[in-house]
Design a protein around this motif. Structure first.
Motif, PDB file in Angstrom:
ATOM      1  N   MET A 189     -45.843 -37.538  -7.406  1.00  0.00           N
ATOM      2  CA  MET A 189     -44.922 -37.784  -8.494  1.00  0.00           C
ATOM      3  C   MET A 189     -43.850 -36.701  -8.481  1.00  0.00           C
ATOM      4  O   MET A 189     -44.154 -35.524  -8.356  1.00  0.00           O
ATOM      5  N   GLN A 190     -42.600 -37.131  -8.588  1.00  0.00           N
ATOM      6  CA  GLN A 190     -41.456 -36.225  -8.599  1.00  0.00           C
ATOM      7  C   GLN A 190     -40.979 -36.059 -10.048  1.00  0.00           C
ATOM      8  O   GLN A 190     -41.169 -36.945 -10.865  1.00  0.00           O
ATOM      9  N   ARG A 191     -40.336 -34.944 -10.336  1.00  0.00           N
ATOM     10  CA  ARG A 191     -39.793 -34.716 -11.675  1.00  0.00           C
ATOM     11  C   ARG A 191     -38.282 -34.865 -11.675  1.00  0.00           C
ATOM     12  O   ARG A 191     -37.604 -34.399 -10.754  1.00  0.00           O
ATOM     13  N   LEU A 192     -37.771 -35.508 -12.713  1.00  0.00           N
ATOM     14  CA  LEU A 192     -36.324 -35.586 -12.897  1.00  0.00           C
ATOM     15  C   LEU A 192     -35.820 -34.199 -13.269  1.00  0.00           C
ATOM     16  O   LEU A 192     -36.445 -33.512 -14.080  1.00  0.00           O
ATOM     17  N   LYS A 193     -34.681 -33.806 -12.689  1.00  0.00           N
ATOM     18  CA  LYS A 193     -34.180 -32.461 -12.937  1.00  0.00           C
ATOM     19  C   LYS A 193     -32.734 -32.425 -13.388  1.00  0.00           C
ATOM     20  O   LYS A 193     -32.338 -31.518 -14.104  1.00  0.00           O
ATOM     21  N   THR A 194     -31.924 -33.374 -12.951  1.00  0.00           N
ATOM     22  CA  THR A 194     -30.496 -33.289 -13.237  1.00  0.00           C
ATOM     23  C   THR A 194     -30.096 -34.251 -14.353  1.00  0.00           C
ATOM     24  O   THR A 194     -30.747 -35.266 -14.602  1.00  0.00           O
ATOM     25  N   ARG A 195     -28.997 -33.904 -14.988  1.00  0.00           N
ATOM     26  CA  ARG A 195     -28.476 -34.742 -16.072  1.00  0.00           C
ATOM     27  C   ARG A 195     -28.153 -36.166 -15.598  1.00  0.00           C
ATOM     28  O   ARG A 195     -28.495 -37.128 -16.280  1.00  0.00           O
ATOM     29  N   PRO A 196     -27.514 -36.349 -14.421  1.00  0.00           N
ATOM     30  CA  PRO A 196     -27.244 -37.712 -13.960  1.00  0.00           C
ATOM     31  C   PRO A 196     -28.523 -38.537 -13.739  1.00  0.00           C
ATOM     32  O   PRO A 196     -28.537 -39.739 -13.986  1.00  0.00           O
ATOM     33  N   GLN A 197     -29.601 -37.891 -13.298  1.00  0.00           N
ATOM     34  CA  GLN A 197     -30.865 -38.612 -13.135  1.00  0.00           C
ATOM     35  C   GLN A 197     -31.377 -39.111 -14.488  1.00  0.00           C
ATOM     36  O   GLN A 197     -31.795 -40.260 -14.615  1.00  0.00           O
ATOM     37  N   PHE A 198     -31.342 -38.240 -15.499  1.00  0.00           N
ATOM     38  CA  PHE A 198     -31.786 -38.640 -16.832  1.00  0.00           C
ATOM     39  C   PHE A 198     -30.899 -39.738 -17.399  1.00  0.00           C
ATOM     40  O   PHE A 198     -31.390 -40.722 -17.958  1.00  0.00           O
ATOM     41  N   GLN A 199     -29.574 -39.594 -17.247  1.00  0.00           N
ATOM     42  CA  GLN A 199     -28.650 -40.589 -17.786  1.00  0.00           C
ATOM     43  C   GLN A 199     -28.844 -41.944 -17.129  1.00  0.00           C
ATOM     44  O   GLN A 199     -28.830 -42.974 -17.803  1.00  0.00           O
ATOM     45  N   ALA A 200     -29.020 -41.963 -15.820  1.00  0.00           N
ATOM     46  CA  ALA A 200     -29.224 -43.229 -15.120  1.00  0.00           C
ATOM     47  C   ALA A 200     -30.523 -43.887 -15.564  1.00  0.00           C
ATOM     48  O   ALA A 200     -30.571 -45.100 -15.780  1.00  0.00           O
ATOM     49  N   THR A 201     -31.576 -43.104 -15.730  1.00  0.00           N
ATOM     50  CA  THR A 201     -32.866 -43.658 -16.131  1.00  0.00           C
ATOM     51  C   THR A 201     -32.817 -44.173 -17.562  1.00  0.00           C
ATOM     52  O   THR A 201     -33.357 -45.243 -17.866  1.00  0.00           O
ATOM     53  N   LEU A 202     -32.172 -43.448 -18.446  1.00  0.00           N
ATOM     54  CA  LEU A 202     -32.061 -43.899 -19.838  1.00  0.00           C
ATOM     55  C   LEU A 202     -31.215 -45.166 -19.957  1.00  0.00           C
ATOM     56  O   LEU A 202     -31.384 -45.939 -20.900  1.00  0.00           O
ATOM     57  N   ALA A 203     -30.318 -45.387 -19.009  1.00  0.00           N
ATOM     58  CA  ALA A 203     -29.515 -46.610 -19.008  1.00  0.00           C
ATOM     59  C   ALA A 203     -30.331 -47.815 -18.558  1.00  0.00           C
ATOM     60  O   ALA A 203     -29.928 -48.957 -18.774  1.00  0.00           O
ATOM     61  N   GLY A 204     -31.490 -47.576 -17.946  1.00  0.00           N
ATOM     62  CA  GLY A 204     -32.378 -48.663 -17.535  1.00  0.00           C
ATOM     63  C   GLY A 204     -33.048 -49.279 -18.751  1.00  0.00           C
ATOM     64  O   GLY A 204     -32.711 -48.989 -19.898  1.00  0.00           O
ATOM     65  N   GLU A 205     -34.045 -50.110 -18.503  1.00  0.00           N
ATOM     66  CA  GLU A 205     -34.690 -50.805 -19.612  1.00  0.00           C
ATOM     67  C   GLU A 205     -35.768 -49.950 -20.275  1.00  0.00           C
ATOM     68  O   GLU A 205     -36.362 -49.081 -19.654  1.00  0.00           O
ATOM     69  N   THR A 206     -35.998 -50.228 -21.555  1.00  0.00           N
ATOM     70  CA  THR A 206     -37.097 -49.611 -22.288  1.00  0.00           C
ATOM     71  C   THR A 206     -38.301 -50.515 -22.100  1.00  0.00           C
ATOM     72  O   THR A 206     -38.294 -51.663 -22.538  1.00  0.00           O
ATOM     73  N   VAL A 207     -39.338 -50.016 -21.447  1.00  0.00           N
ATOM     74  CA  VAL A 207     -40.476 -50.862 -21.095  1.00  0.00           C
ATOM     75  C   VAL A 207     -41.623 -50.774 -22.086  1.00  0.00           C
ATOM     76  O   VAL A 207     -42.468 -51.672 -22.130  1.00  0.00           O
TER      77      VAL A 207
END
Length: 150
Positions: free
Chosen positions: A1-19
């Motif tokens: 498992m990898q950890r998100l580290k950068t702001r663009p990674q968090f922003q892209a993931t939050l733009a995805g769906e809420t599961v």
């Protein structure tokens, strides 16, 4: 498992769906595309932007805002619980980017201490419920894909 580290990674993931959602948490998922994990060519320059995610794996990030957990001790305890419960459920998570976000505060009248055992148990129980809901949602999609195959 990898950890998100950068702001663009968090922003892209939050733009995805809420599961999945619980009373205090939300789980966001971004299914990784080829351009998200493609390696840049040798000698790449600024013309070739780096991909957001280097490998096709399970990526996880935790967002615990000050708005919902005022004390740093509480925020750190919640983040530790998020990563610990995610590690237990890593085999059930699809290879995608995930963010667990605290979306409301725990009642300070019920959990007086900044890091009480009762708070840690309540957080852990709710996170287990969150990951259970997300895996149930992923199962029908996987079952449909499996039944369509010859």
């Amino acid at each position: 498992m990898q950890r998100l580290k950068t702001r663009p990674q968090f922003q892209a993931t939050l733009a995805g769906e809420t599961v999945a959602r619980t009373a205090h948490f939300a789980l966001h998922r971004l299914v990784l595309q080829a351009q998200d994990v493609a390696r840049p060519p040798e000698g790449a320059s600024l013309r070739h932007p780096r991909p957001l995610f280097g490998v096709q794996d399970v990526w996880l990030g935790a967002m615990v805002p000050k708005r919902w957990a005022r004390r740093a001790v509480t925020r750190n305890a919640i983040k530790r619980q998020i990563f610990a419960v995610a590690a237990l459920n890593a085999t059930r998570l699809p290879p995608a980017a995930h963010v667990v976000r605290l979306r409301s505060a725990f009642d300070r009248r019920q959990f007086v201490s900044a890091r009480s055992e009762a708070l840690c148990q309540a957080v852990r129980a709710e996170l287990l419920q969150l990951f259970e809901r997300s895996s149930r949602k992923a199962l029908p999609e996987a079952a449909l894909a499996g039944s369509a195959a010859p």
